[in-house]
Design a protein around this motif. Structure first.
Motif, PDB file in Angstrom:
ATOM      1  N   ASN A  61       1.009  -1.301  -0.079  1.00 58.52           N
ATOM      2  CA  ASN A  61      -0.150  -0.068  -0.081  1.00 58.52           C
ATOM      3  C   ASN A  61       0.883   1.418   0.057  1.00 58.52           C
ATOM      4  OD1 ASN A  61      -2.158   1.776   0.647  1.00 58.52           O
ATOM      5  ND2 ASN A  61      -3.181   0.153   0.404  1.00 58.52           N
ATOM      6  N   THR A  62       0.577   2.023  -0.961  1.00 64.44           N
ATOM      7  CA  THR A  62       1.317   3.352  -1.268  1.00 64.44           C
ATOM      8  C   THR A  62       1.202   4.141   0.102  1.00 64.44           C
ATOM      9  OG1 THR A  62       0.912   3.218  -3.449  1.00 64.44           O
ATOM     10  CG2 THR A  62       1.316   5.518  -2.714  1.00 64.44           C
ATOM     11  N   THR A  92       0.383  -2.689  -6.005  1.00 65.52           N
ATOM     12  CA  THR A  92       0.197  -1.374  -4.825  1.00 65.52           C
ATOM     13  C   THR A  92      -1.111  -0.724  -5.391  1.00 65.52           C
ATOM     14  OG1 THR A  92       2.005  -0.096  -5.981  1.00 65.52           O
ATOM     15  CG2 THR A  92       2.781  -1.267  -4.043  1.00 65.52           C
ATOM     16  N   GLN A 135       4.788   4.692  -6.149  1.00 66.47           N
ATOM     17  CA  GLN A 135       4.963   3.378  -6.610  1.00 66.47           C
ATOM     18  C   GLN A 135       5.921   2.992  -7.600  1.00 66.47           C
ATOM     19  OE1 GLN A 135       0.465   2.003  -7.219  1.00 66.47           O
ATOM     20  NE2 GLN A 135       0.591   4.247  -7.620  1.00 66.47           N
ATOM     21  N   SER A 140       6.488  -1.451  -7.517  1.00 70.50           N
ATOM     22  CA  SER A 140       5.592  -2.561  -7.797  1.00 70.50           C
ATOM     23  C   SER A 140       5.144  -2.742  -9.279  1.00 70.50           C
ATOM     24  CB  SER A 140       4.279  -2.061  -7.219  1.00 70.50           C
ATOM     25  OG  SER A 140       3.979  -0.988  -7.828  1.00 70.50           O
TER      26      SER A 140
END
Ligand SMILES: Nc1ccc2nc(N)nc(O)c2c1
Ligand SMILES: [Zn+2]
Length: 374
Positions: A61-62, A92, A135, A140
């Motif tokens: 998760n960002t 992500t 990201q 990711s």
């Protein structure tokens, strides 16, 4: 340069698709369930456990990783794969949803969303460009655009205005990371609440920009189950045919099978990991609440139909004991099983689509989980 097609459909059963998604860290057999590893860890299990239960791709998760330990720190450590020692694909989420769900204090504007950290109250601004940059630092394999997920129950006018902002933000994400710019994929997120026409408008705008995959956002956010299923049935088959389709934050076993029969390829949900930690275990016979006294002297495996480490090795009596004693091992063994259940469910769906027997699988799951229905 012409981008090679990243997604191949191998078989169909009605709207259900058996597919294969290629990423920089390997291919993903779909339909697929993605364990949630919000802050760079799927809670209570290690990468070896994840491989053992059949995980292919996991979620990060960002929002959380930006706040702690920091996306630039992760980049300096070689990116999220190296940092957490997970060599498979990672998707992500962009953080927009987490800002809304974790923060009362936030300000939404054309530029982006301003929020205070839930950790120390410091102020931050997420713009489309910023979440793409985060990201990219994380590395990711699938990045999500910054979107606004209108709270469940928002009125139609609000939802219509919100989807316009979400489209403008999606366009800025694409401009920050154009098709072909790198090995990471960028997925658009369709919003539009529980309104079919607004959902179609959101999709048309995103398809006009062009993404490697398309997600249905704004569901499983408090709307009635019947509304979610109505939107799912309307939009699943309308998402671009030759791109991966991702239903965000869904769901129960029956939700997942229903999503698959409506053409969805990718799922993520915290239910298996979160419920493992509160003793709610998913089995072939439905939910088992392991803390119940009836299991005190039950020597049978949690689920005779499951071949995970937990079911192969321990009795219900022992799993109940660990849970009641609040032993840390309880979290790990329960999580191994629940993840295996959700991963086996999607593995069975892949086989069922190839065999044309998705209807039978759905009937089996509906019978085991009667409380999950609409
Ligand atoms: N139910 C969910 C879960 C995650 C989401 N993430 C984003 N970015 N947007 C949504 O609408 C979501 C909905
Ligand atoms: Zn098991």
């Amino acid at each position: 340069m012409e981008r090679q097609n990243i997604f191949t459909i191998l078989a169909r059963d009605g709207h259900a698709r058996r597919g294969r998604l290629s990423t920089a860290h390997g291919t993903v057999e779909t339909p697929v369930f993605m364990p949630v590893g919000t802050v760079g860890s799927v809670k209570a299990v290690c990468p070896a456990d994840l491989k053992d239960v059949g995980a292919q791709i996991i979620l990060g998760n960002t929002y959380h990783l930006y706040l702690r330990p920091g996306d630039e720190l992760v980049a300096r450590r070689g990116g999220l794969h190296r940092f957490m020692r997970w060599d498979g694909p990672i998707l992500t989420d962009s953080g927009g949803f987490q800002v809304f769900s974790l923060n009362e204090l936030r300000r939404l504007g054309e530029e982006g969303v301003e929020f205070r950290s839930h950790l120390d109250g410091s102020r931050h601004l997420f713009t489309p460009e910023k979440v793409v940059s985060i990201q990219r630092n994380l590395g990711s394999d699938v990045m999500m655009v910054l979107d606004e997920c209108p709270p469940g129950g928002s009125d139609r006018d609000y939802v219509a205005r919100s989807l316009g902002l979400t489209t403008r933000w999606a366009r800025r994400c694409r401009e920050a990371y154009p098709a072909g710019a790198g090995e990471q994929h960028l997925f658009g997120i369709v919003q539009g609440g529980i309104y079919e026409d607004l959902r179609e408008e959101s999709l048309a705008q995103l398809a006009g920009i062009g993404f490697e995959g398309y997600a249905l956002g704004g569901l499983s956010v408090g709307e009635k189950k019947a509304d979610m299923y109505r939107i799912l049935a309307h939009m699943g088959p309308r998402l671009p045919e030759n791109a991966p389709r991702y239903l965000m934050g869904v769901g129960t076993p029956l939700d997942i099978v229903t999503g698959i029969e409506n053409g969805i390829d990718m799922f993520d949900c915290v239910l298996p990991t979160r419920n493992a930690r509160n003793g709610t275990l998913y089995t072939s016979q439905g939910k088992v609440n392991i803390k119940r006294a009836e299991f005190r002297e039950d020597d049978s495996p949690l689920d005779p139909a499951c071949s995970c480490y937990t079911c192969r090795t321990f009795s219900r009596a022992y799993l109940r004991h660990l849970y009641v004693a609040k032993e840390i091992l309880s979290f790990r063994l329960n999580t191994i099983h629940n993840l295996r259940y959700f991963l086996d469910l999607t593995a069975r769906a892949r086989t069922a689509i190839e065999a044309g027997t998705m209807a039978a699988l759905k009937a089996e799951i509906a019978a085991a989980y009667p409380e999950d229905g609409a």
